[in-house]
Design a protein around this motif. Structure first.
Motif: not given
Length: 152
Positions: A15-17, A20, A87, A120-122, A130, A133, A137
């Motif tokens: 997950n890139r949350f 990001v 998200l 969603n950064p999943s 990336l 995202l 954001y």
């Protein structure tokens, strides 16, 4: 947002949350999922519409999202965030019973908070790389910074 298996939000390594959030300017460094409560130090909060661990948001049914709406609205009214970011489109679309959700700033508020919808950064979300995202954001981060300047 969904809670990962470690009891923390966005705990999956793919997950890139957290990356990001940092690259978009919300945090001065990349936080770890175990540090999620420290988001409050950066004027951000995190919550889940449905409170049960999932590996994927798709594990939550539309009916569960609809049933979760009153509780989420109550939390938003209690804590009074100026902005709420969903998200992914699925939860807000189910809660509002509409299919016309677009990315970004929404035309209507949610429980009194300005509503945004971000991808969603999943790691499973291959539609957004990336850089894409971080770009979306960053738009929210810039809007919040502009809003803070106007408020003085």
């Amino acid at each position: 947002m969904h809670q990962g298996l470690g009891g923390h939000s966005f705990a999956s390594a793919s997950n890139r949350f957290w990356q990001v959030l940092h690259l978009a300017g919300f945090t001065p460094r990349r936080l770890d999922s175990a540090e999620e409560r420290s988001l409050l130090d950066y004027r951000c909060g995190i919550t889940a519409a449905v409170h049960r661990p999932t590996k994927q948001g798709a594990e939550v049914s539309l009916r569960e999202f609809r049933a979760a709406r009153p509780s989420l609205e109550a939390r938003v009214r209690l804590y009074k965030p100026r902005v709420i970011a969903f998200l992914g489109k699925r939860a807000i679309a189910a809660m509002l019973n509409t299919q016309g959700i677009r990315w970004g700033l929404q035309p209507a508020s949610f429980a009194g908070a300005i509503a945004w919808v971000l991808p969603n950064p999943s790691g499973l979300n291959r539609a957004f790389g990336l850089d894409a995202l971080v770009s979306v954001y960053s738009e929210l981060h810039a809007a919040l910074a502009d809003d803070r300047k106007q408020l003085g």
